[in-house]
Write an enzyme that holds these catalytic residues in place. Sequence first.
Site, PDB file in Angstrom:
ATOM      1  N   ASP A   1      -3.331   2.453  -5.764  1.00 52.94           N
ATOM      2  CA  ASP A   1      -2.226   2.551  -4.798  1.00 52.94           C
ATOM      3  C   ASP A   1      -2.015   1.277  -3.994  1.00 52.94           C
ATOM      4  OD1 ASP A   1      -4.529   2.663  -3.361  1.00 52.94           O
ATOM      5  OD2 ASP A   1      -3.937   4.342  -2.092  1.00 52.94           O
ATOM      6  N   GLU A   2      -2.594   0.174  -4.422  1.00 55.17           N
ATOM      7  CA  GLU A   2      -2.453  -1.058  -3.647  1.00 55.17           C
ATOM      8  C   GLU A   2      -2.399  -2.281  -4.567  1.00 55.17           C
ATOM      9  OE1 GLU A   2      -4.648  -0.931   0.036  1.00 55.17           O
ATOM     10  OE2 GLU A   2      -4.992  -3.087  -0.054  1.00 55.17           O
TER      11      GLU A   2
ATOM     12  N   ASP B   1       0.855  -1.195   0.000  1.00 51.17           N
ATOM     13  CA  ASP B   1       0.000   0.000   0.000  1.00 51.17           C
ATOM     14  C   ASP B   1       0.886   1.239   0.000  1.00 51.17           C
ATOM     15  OD1 ASP B   1      -2.654   1.445   0.568  1.00 51.17           O
ATOM     16  OD2 ASP B   1      -1.366   2.134   2.198  1.00 51.17           O
TER      17      ASP B   1
END
Length: 418
Positions: free
Chosen positions: A113-114, A14
């Site tokens: 974003d992950e 993350d």
Amino acid sequence: MYENLPERSIICIDMKSFYASCMAMLEGLDVMTTPIAIVANFTQPGSVVLAASPPMKERFKIKTGNRRFEIPKHPDIKLFEPKMSFFIEMSMAITRLISKYVPPECIHIYSVDESWVDLTETAKLWGPPEDTAKEIQKAIYDQFRIPSAIGMGPNMLMAKLALDLEAKKSGFAKWTYEDVPTKLWSVRPLSEMWGIGKQMEAKLNAMGIVTVGGLANADLNELEKKFGIMGNQLYHHAHGIDLSIFGEPLVKNSALSFGKGQMLMRDYHTRKEISVALLEMCEDVMRRTREAGYVGRTVTLGLSYSRSAMTKGFQRSKTIAVPTSETMVMYKTCLELLDEYFAGEPARQLSVRLTNLEPEQSIQLDLFDVKKEQRQILGHTMDSIRRKFGVTALLRAVSFTDAGTALKRDKLVGGHLA
């Protein structure tokens, strides 16, 4: 209990405060020391904060979801509007960096974003997976100045839980099945655990289940009786058990639907203005429904009023007799719901959704509707033109009025400034 379960080396990465970190890199700032907030739109006081740097959260108590008017005026605070194209470009660059360590099939992108990465087979190339995970984390920071947190586990679920419940504070955490009773079962409230929302938490609380340990030790038959297959999944997730194949969604949603929501750029005061936005939204939803080969029976309309309104918004559904993928049928149903529940207050947020779907295998003829076949052919023809020339290649005349939003939204990425 865990003898024959997956024992892979999967990490969940993350990017911390991703949007704020990207802007900090672009502006030559340090995201860990500068209070930064990304605001969806500077021209609207009620615009949402999309991301906030750690100092913004700690010093000024501003986090994602706050509104612009809640941000104090302080010389240290740096505000930026989103640059969605740049954020996506950065996300792709980070994925390309990770792909230097593993083949593409070992990367599962969960969001901008992950991502999950399977490091099980990389030991001969890069050494112990734990070391490789930390090396990837360091490489992302060295190249992009974007800090990250990594959770590691024997399956995708455990990696995600290690990330959410420990690594987001410590930077890195590795969980094994042996950690489940000590690290997972004490978690409360239940909504702290990934996959359990507030509504599910309330239902479980009503059964006397208030911790993940309580869920793990609940009666499986009772959970299945209450929640069906979801009850089985909740029980096993509480034990850290996840048998999904890498890349598959952890929580399968059989309730397929097509929908669209939008925050209006100003208050819409009249039924006429709202109906313009609704028609554009129905057009988009039905285009995607047709392209996926479905028709649906249940139409849901959601409306939230502006902050100045005295009335609470609504979300109401109506099921029609014949499943459809026609824009105007959905639109007409939305208008019926609007006429029934609209309180006349300024509207600020709309959502439409089509559920109760089934495959569009054939055209169901109607003796009293002789133009139905022509309308369906016309719909697919319009979709074909839009696929080839863009979604704004064909617009209805209302889109060119002041209430239309289709042209403005076409210039956005993910609903935000490109």
